[in-house]
Design an enzyme around this catalytic site. Structure first.
Site, PDB file in Angstrom:
ATOM      1  N   ASP A  34       0.853  -1.191   0.000  1.00  0.00           N
ATOM      2  CA  ASP A  34       0.000   0.000   0.000  1.00  0.00           C
ATOM      3  C   ASP A  34       0.885   1.237   0.000  1.00  0.00           C
ATOM      4  O   ASP A  34       1.934   1.246   0.648  1.00  0.00           O
ATOM      5  CB  ASP A  34      -0.897  -0.008   1.251  1.00  0.00           C
ATOM      6  CG  ASP A  34      -2.167   0.785   1.043  1.00  0.00           C
ATOM      7  OD1 ASP A  34      -3.255   0.186   1.084  1.00  0.00           O
ATOM      8  OD2 ASP A  34      -2.073   2.027   0.837  1.00  0.00           O
ATOM      9  N   LEU A  36      -0.340   4.077   1.057  1.00  0.00           N
ATOM     10  CA  LEU A  36      -0.975   4.877   2.120  1.00  0.00           C
ATOM     11  C   LEU A  36      -1.587   6.177   1.596  1.00  0.00           C
ATOM     12  O   LEU A  36      -1.746   7.134   2.340  1.00  0.00           O
ATOM     13  CB  LEU A  36       0.010   5.153   3.268  1.00  0.00           C
ATOM     14  CG  LEU A  36       0.634   3.891   3.895  1.00  0.00           C
ATOM     15  CD1 LEU A  36       1.486   4.249   5.109  1.00  0.00           C
ATOM     16  CD2 LEU A  36      -0.436   2.875   4.317  1.00  0.00           C
ATOM     17  N   ALA A  79      -5.736  -2.323  -4.954  1.00  0.00           N
ATOM     18  CA  ALA A  79      -5.141  -0.982  -5.003  1.00  0.00           C
ATOM     19  C   ALA A  79      -5.714  -0.219  -6.190  1.00  0.00           C
ATOM     20  O   ALA A  79      -5.789  -0.740  -7.296  1.00  0.00           O
ATOM     21  CB  ALA A  79      -3.621  -1.086  -5.143  1.00  0.00           C
ATOM     22  N   TYR A 148     -11.823   6.471 -15.117  1.00  0.00           N
ATOM     23  CA  TYR A 148     -11.905   5.451 -14.050  1.00  0.00           C
ATOM     24  C   TYR A 148     -12.660   4.214 -14.531  1.00  0.00           C
ATOM     25  O   TYR A 148     -12.200   3.082 -14.402  1.00  0.00           O
ATOM     26  CB  TYR A 148     -12.627   6.071 -12.840  1.00  0.00           C
ATOM     27  CG  TYR A 148     -12.877   5.118 -11.701  1.00  0.00           C
ATOM     28  CD1 TYR A 148     -11.875   4.841 -10.779  1.00  0.00           C
ATOM     29  CD2 TYR A 148     -14.115   4.507 -11.525  1.00  0.00           C
ATOM     30  CE1 TYR A 148     -12.104   3.970  -9.723  1.00  0.00           C
ATOM     31  CE2 TYR A 148     -14.355   3.640 -10.476  1.00  0.00           C
ATOM     32  CZ  TYR A 148     -13.340   3.377  -9.571  1.00  0.00           C
ATOM     33  OH  TYR A 148     -13.571   2.512  -8.529  1.00  0.00           O
ATOM     34  N   ARG A 275     -23.442  16.642  -8.532  1.00  0.00           N
ATOM     35  CA  ARG A 275     -22.103  16.490  -9.097  1.00  0.00           C
ATOM     36  C   ARG A 275     -22.197  16.180 -10.577  1.00  0.00           C
ATOM     37  O   ARG A 275     -23.068  15.408 -10.994  1.00  0.00           O
ATOM     38  CB  ARG A 275     -21.408  15.308  -8.428  1.00  0.00           C
ATOM     39  CG  ARG A 275     -20.690  15.672  -7.184  1.00  0.00           C
ATOM     40  CD  ARG A 275     -19.965  14.433  -6.677  1.00  0.00           C
ATOM     41  NE  ARG A 275     -19.302  14.713  -5.429  1.00  0.00           N
ATOM     42  CZ  ARG A 275     -18.878  13.779  -4.598  1.00  0.00           C
ATOM     43  NH1 ARG A 275     -19.094  12.498  -4.865  1.00  0.00           N
ATOM     44  NH2 ARG A 275     -18.272  14.096  -3.492  1.00  0.00           N
TER      45      ARG A 275
HETATM   46  C1  UD2 Z   1     -19.359   4.980  -6.317  1.00  0.00           C
HETATM   47  C2  UD2 Z   1     -17.893   4.646  -6.041  1.00  0.00           C
HETATM   48  C3  UD2 Z   1     -17.050   4.919  -7.233  1.00  0.00           C
HETATM   49  C4  UD2 Z   1     -17.599   4.228  -8.458  1.00  0.00           C
HETATM   50  C5  UD2 Z   1     -19.092   4.570  -8.624  1.00  0.00           C
HETATM   51  C6  UD2 Z   1     -19.710   3.723  -9.704  1.00  0.00           C
HETATM   52  C7  UD2 Z   1     -17.511   5.041  -3.678  1.00  0.00           C
HETATM   53  C8  UD2 Z   1     -16.868   5.935  -2.669  1.00  0.00           C
HETATM   54  N1  UD2 Z   1     -17.409   5.478  -4.947  1.00  0.00           N
HETATM   55  O1  UD2 Z   1     -19.519   6.363  -6.580  1.00  0.00           O
HETATM   56  O2  UD2 Z   1     -15.707   4.483  -6.987  1.00  0.00           O
HETATM   57  O3  UD2 Z   1     -17.392   2.856  -8.319  1.00  0.00           O
HETATM   58  O4  UD2 Z   1     -19.823   4.270  -7.430  1.00  0.00           O
HETATM   59  O5  UD2 Z   1     -20.951   4.257 -10.081  1.00  0.00           O
HETATM   60  O6  UD2 Z   1     -18.052   3.992  -3.378  1.00  0.00           O
HETATM   61  N2  UD2 Z   1     -22.729  12.633  -2.124  1.00  0.00           N
HETATM   62  C9  UD2 Z   1     -23.245  13.684  -1.410  1.00  0.00           C
HETATM   63  N3  UD2 Z   1     -22.444  14.310  -0.490  1.00  0.00           N
HETATM   64  C10 UD2 Z   1     -21.149  13.925  -0.257  1.00  0.00           C
HETATM   65  C11 UD2 Z   1     -20.646  12.834  -1.004  1.00  0.00           C
HETATM   66  C12 UD2 Z   1     -21.453  12.207  -1.935  1.00  0.00           C
HETATM   67  O7  UD2 Z   1     -24.395  14.090  -1.598  1.00  0.00           O
HETATM   68  O8  UD2 Z   1     -20.475  14.531   0.604  1.00  0.00           O
HETATM   69  C13 UD2 Z   1     -23.606  11.975  -3.095  1.00  0.00           C
HETATM   70  C14 UD2 Z   1     -22.961  11.823  -4.462  1.00  0.00           C
HETATM   71  O9  UD2 Z   1     -23.145  12.959  -5.255  1.00  0.00           O
HETATM   72  C15 UD2 Z   1     -23.706  10.606  -4.984  1.00  0.00           C
HETATM   73  C16 UD2 Z   1     -24.003   9.781  -3.729  1.00  0.00           C
HETATM   74  O10 UD2 Z   1     -23.858  10.673  -2.633  1.00  0.00           O
HETATM   75  O11 UD2 Z   1     -24.923  10.961  -5.589  1.00  0.00           O
HETATM   76  C17 UD2 Z   1     -23.039   8.631  -3.541  1.00  0.00           C
HETATM   77  O12 UD2 Z   1     -21.736   9.142  -3.674  1.00  0.00           O
HETATM   78  P1  UD2 Z   1     -20.421   8.261  -3.423  1.00  0.00           P
HETATM   79  O13 UD2 Z   1     -19.270   9.168  -3.679  1.00  0.00           O
HETATM   80  O14 UD2 Z   1     -20.501   7.576  -2.105  1.00  0.00           O
HETATM   81  O15 UD2 Z   1     -20.516   7.109  -4.491  1.00  0.00           O
HETATM   82  P2  UD2 Z   1     -20.816   7.117  -6.072  1.00  0.00           P
HETATM   83  O16 UD2 Z   1     -22.033   6.285  -6.252  1.00  0.00           O
HETATM   84  O17 UD2 Z   1     -20.780   8.466  -6.645  1.00  0.00           O
END
Ligand code: UD2
Length: 313
Positions: A34, A36, A79, A148, A275
């Site tokens: 890792d 880190l 990773a 990604y 977003r």
């Molecule tokens: C997840 C995965 C990403 C990718 C994706 C596939 C995580 C952390 N990320 O993204 O790697 O695999 O799925 O579709 O698991 N949100 C808020 N406030 C915050 C943060 C997030 O409202 O402070 C919202 C964000 O805009 C989204 C939802 O919460 O609509 C989930 O966000 P996320 O970052 O946990 O995961 P996601 O689904 O965007």
């Protein structure tokens, strides 16, 4: 179950990697690599069975040495730069971690796979993109929208090709939204649940992007570990890719309400613009994973209760 084996976990100090390592450590030799960037070696239990390597999965010299000195039975390649947004900001750098490292490990294995039983690559539900049909089966349309997602899809495909052409025993997972203890909340792109729990603990403002009615298939870390172990050990899963979720979706608003009620805390919440590129709804069909014995033990309420009890004990 994996016992008395030699296991490599890349990203092994991170959230999913360390949770897997801690389950395997009592009965296996576990090597963790890792850098880190998001992980922390403190996530790992102390154990004589554990070897910690601070380093980067893009470091060919390091990886070559690690593979020369070890004969791994299982490799979990976890990773990654797990942020979709980061891949949009830094497509080439994230590509090196999210694709080139996979290719490099596969190539090292092609030249000498020793006693490898399984290479498990961690892909993502991101590969499905914004195609709206739900739930997603492994045969659903793939529409990667970001570097990604492309790197994850290319990596999983490359792993399958190395199985078909060179007999490298490989499988892949497509994670939906994983949550649980030790998920790092400190990046703006950390998982929503880790951020929510952090805001509850620190009593600071939570930002919800969009109207909060977007939904996700949130899967608790213990179910993810169950899935990883099944996929690594099943004969049926050779050369196959599996969704890892629960088959249940919940909205960000419902989740936020539940967490406040459960902890008896009231958060200050700011609603901000959605977003860019955010997916409205995401939901897995896990019947393929169920066909090799998977049974999710946690719905969101049970998983959140366990997580919140752990955090607020
Ligand atoms: C997840 C995965 C990403 C990718 C994706 C596939 C995580 C952390 N990320 O993204 O790697 O695999 O799925 O579709 O698991 N949100 C808020 N406030 C915050 C943060 C997030 O409202 O402070 C919202 C964000 O805009 C989204 C939802 O919460 O609509 C989930 O966000 P996320 O970052 O946990 O995961 P996601 O689904 O965007």
């Amino acid at each position: 179950m994996i016992k008395k084996n030699n296991v490599l976990i890349t990203g092994g100090a991170g959230f999913i990697g360390s949770s897997l390592a801690n389950v395997l450590l009592p009965q296996n030799k576990v090597t963790v690599i890792d850098n880190l960037s998001m992980g922390d070696f403190n996530n790992l239990q102390e154990s004589a069975n554990l070897t910690k390597i601070l380093g980067d999965v893009t470091d060919k010299k390091l990886l070559t040495k690690v593979f020369e000195e070890n004969d791994f039975d299982y490799i979990f390649h976890l990773a990654a730069i797990a942020s979709v947004a980061d891949s949009v900001a830094r497509p080439y750098e994230t590509h090196q971690v999210n694709f080139d490292s996979t290719m490099m490990i596969l190539e090292i294995l092609r030249q000498n796979k020793k006693s490898l039983k399984r290479f498990v690559f961690s892909s993502s539900a991101a590969v499905y993109g914004d195609e709206p049909t739900l739930p997603k089966t492994e045969e659903s349309t793939i529409r990667p929208l970001t570097p990604y997602a492309i790197d994850k899809f290319a990596s999983e495909k490359m792993a399958m090709i190395y199985y078909n052409l060179y007999d490298i025993p490989a499988s892949a997972t497509r994670f939906f939204n994983v949550y649980g203890p030790n998920q790092n909340p400190n990046s703006p792109y950390s998982g929503f649940i880790s951020i929510l729990v952090n805001r509850l603990r620190e009593n600071t403002e939570l930002t919800i992007f969009g109207d909060g009615e977007q939904s996700r298939d949130f899967v608790y870390i213990e179910d993810v570990i169950q899935a990883l172990l099944l996929i690594a050990t099943s004969n049926q899963s050779l050369g196959e890719v599996y969704n890892v979720g629960t088959g249940i979706k919940n909205t960000i608003n419902d989740l936020t309400k539940f967490a406040q009620k459960f902890t008896d805390k009231e958060l200050s919440i700011k609603y901000d613009a959605a977003r860019q590129g955010d997916i409205k709804d995401s939901l897995s069909d896990v019947s393929k994973l169920e066909s090799i014995g998977y049974k999710p033990n946690y719905d969101l309420a049970n998983g959140m209760k366990k997580y919140l009890n752990y955090e607020f004990k």
